[in-house]
Design an enzyme around this catalytic site. Structure first.
Site, PDB file in Angstrom:
ATOM      1  N   SER A  13      50.899 -36.302 -19.006  1.00  0.00           N
ATOM      2  CA  SER A  13      50.516 -36.073 -17.607  1.00  0.00           C
ATOM      3  C   SER A  13      50.287 -34.592 -17.316  1.00  0.00           C
ATOM      4  O   SER A  13      50.036 -34.222 -16.176  1.00  0.00           O
ATOM      5  CB  SER A  13      51.579 -36.643 -16.656  1.00  0.00           C
ATOM      6  OG  SER A  13      52.829 -36.018 -16.867  1.00  0.00           O
ATOM      7  N   GLU A  89      60.599 -29.570 -20.636  1.00  0.00           N
ATOM      8  CA  GLU A  89      61.391 -30.655 -21.232  1.00  0.00           C
ATOM      9  C   GLU A  89      62.774 -30.752 -20.589  1.00  0.00           C
ATOM     10  O   GLU A  89      63.800 -30.933 -21.252  1.00  0.00           O
ATOM     11  CB  GLU A  89      61.506 -30.476 -22.754  1.00  0.00           C
ATOM     12  CG  GLU A  89      60.181 -30.366 -23.480  1.00  0.00           C
ATOM     13  CD  GLU A  89      59.323 -31.626 -23.437  1.00  0.00           C
ATOM     14  OE1 GLU A  89      59.814 -32.679 -22.983  1.00  0.00           O
ATOM     15  OE2 GLU A  89      58.158 -31.552 -23.859  1.00  0.00           O
ATOM     16  N   CYS A 146      47.262 -45.233 -17.853  1.00  0.00           N
ATOM     17  CA  CYS A 146      47.505 -46.158 -18.958  1.00  0.00           C
ATOM     18  C   CYS A 146      46.170 -46.488 -19.624  1.00  0.00           C
ATOM     19  O   CYS A 146      45.096 -46.220 -19.077  1.00  0.00           O
ATOM     20  CB  CYS A 146      48.141 -47.416 -18.372  1.00  0.00           C
ATOM     21  SG  CYS A 146      48.465 -48.745 -19.549  1.00  0.00           S
ATOM     22  N   CYS A 148      44.774 -49.184 -19.670  1.00  0.00           N
ATOM     23  CA  CYS A 148      44.033 -50.128 -18.823  1.00  0.00           C
ATOM     24  C   CYS A 148      43.444 -49.452 -17.588  1.00  0.00           C
ATOM     25  O   CYS A 148      42.705 -50.083 -16.839  1.00  0.00           O
ATOM     26  CB  CYS A 148      44.943 -51.275 -18.400  1.00  0.00           C
ATOM     27  SG  CYS A 148      46.228 -50.757 -17.241  1.00  0.00           S
ATOM     28  N   TYR A 182      54.151 -41.655 -28.995  1.00  0.00           N
ATOM     29  CA  TYR A 182      54.403 -42.305 -27.708  1.00  0.00           C
ATOM     30  C   TYR A 182      53.078 -42.605 -27.026  1.00  0.00           C
ATOM     31  O   TYR A 182      52.094 -41.904 -27.219  1.00  0.00           O
ATOM     32  CB  TYR A 182      55.254 -41.402 -26.800  1.00  0.00           C
ATOM     33  CG  TYR A 182      56.660 -41.220 -27.319  1.00  0.00           C
ATOM     34  CD1 TYR A 182      57.671 -42.090 -26.940  1.00  0.00           C
ATOM     35  CD2 TYR A 182      56.965 -40.192 -28.202  1.00  0.00           C
ATOM     36  CE1 TYR A 182      58.961 -41.938 -27.428  1.00  0.00           C
ATOM     37  CE2 TYR A 182      58.245 -40.036 -28.696  1.00  0.00           C
ATOM     38  CZ  TYR A 182      59.233 -40.911 -28.303  1.00  0.00           C
ATOM     39  OH  TYR A 182      60.510 -40.764 -28.795  1.00  0.00           O
ATOM     40  N   CYS A 186      51.362 -48.316 -18.009  1.00  0.00           N
ATOM     41  CA  CYS A 186      51.716 -48.870 -16.705  1.00  0.00           C
ATOM     42  C   CYS A 186      52.785 -49.948 -16.933  1.00  0.00           C
ATOM     43  O   CYS A 186      53.056 -50.349 -18.067  1.00  0.00           O
ATOM     44  CB  CYS A 186      50.483 -49.476 -16.027  1.00  0.00           C
ATOM     45  SG  CYS A 186      49.866 -50.974 -16.830  1.00  0.00           S
TER      46      CYS A 186
END
Length: 199
Positions: A13, A89, A146, A148, A182, A186
């Site tokens: 992000s 982090e 995501c 999708c 990773y 969603c």
């Protein structure tokens, strides 16, 4: 008035990129900053490394047992007119270290911008993130999508390209023997991959 900011989001992000941009913005205006991250984050060694390829050395690393306020005071002594402390982090901080961040803000008058992810690959809050959500003056979600196209909330772990939902809370991507990666997902896609499992 100084504040404690927690800027969080799923992986990819742009948290590290936003932190490096914030540091640049302060310095462009002639203000000084300190950058730090927990030493458990071995990705990039002593660097804050954005996935976009931008990186910068930290001023100090934070060990799990460190008194963060004392460590900050040690490094602050060599930086005149410090404008803020930036932490990458932050999910890997211990709760008592987040308490130290609040004391740095309130007692020392230095703003703290902490960046991190909210939950682990099993959708459980990291201890540092949970404490930041409890104490921060300001919460800001950094968003990503995501596969999708919906907003990503969770961080699914893959080992050797296969989704896994058991294991240690911390496994640094690309450094583990079995190639840990990773994927930001969603809720719908996460539940589909996990067979409906949330922890």
């Amino acid at each position: 008035m100084a504040k404690l900011y927690f800027r969080y989001g799923a992986m990819n992000s742009g948290k590290s990129t936003a932190l490096l941009q914030a540091a640049y913005n302060y310095e462009e205006r002639g203000q000084h900053v300190l950058l730090a991250k927990p030493e458990i984050d071995t990705k990039g060694a002593d660097q804050i490394a954005s996935r976009l390829g931008v990186s910068r050395p930290v001023d100090f690393l934070i060990a799990a047992g460190d008194d963060l306020r004392a460590l900050f005071a040690e490094h602050r002594a060599r930086v005149p007119n410090l404008a803020c402390l930036l932490i990458d982090e932050a999910q890997f901080l211990q709760p008592h270290q987040v308490d130290d961040l609040l004391r740095i803000v309130v007692d020392d008058g230095i703003p703290v911008l902490a960046y991190g992810i909210r939950t682990d690959f099993q959708t459980r809050a990291f201890p540092g993130s949970a404490r930041l959500l409890e104490l921060a003056h300001s919460l800001e979600e950094l968003k990503t999508i995501c596969r999708c196209g919906r907003k990503a909330l969770f961080n699914a772990r893959l080992v050797g390209g296969r989704f896994v939902f058991d294991g240690d809370q911390v496994a640094i991507d690309e450094l583990a023997a079995d190639k840990v990666t990773y994927e930001s997902m969603c809720a719908e896609c996460y539940l589909r991959e996990s067979g409906g499992r949330l922890a």
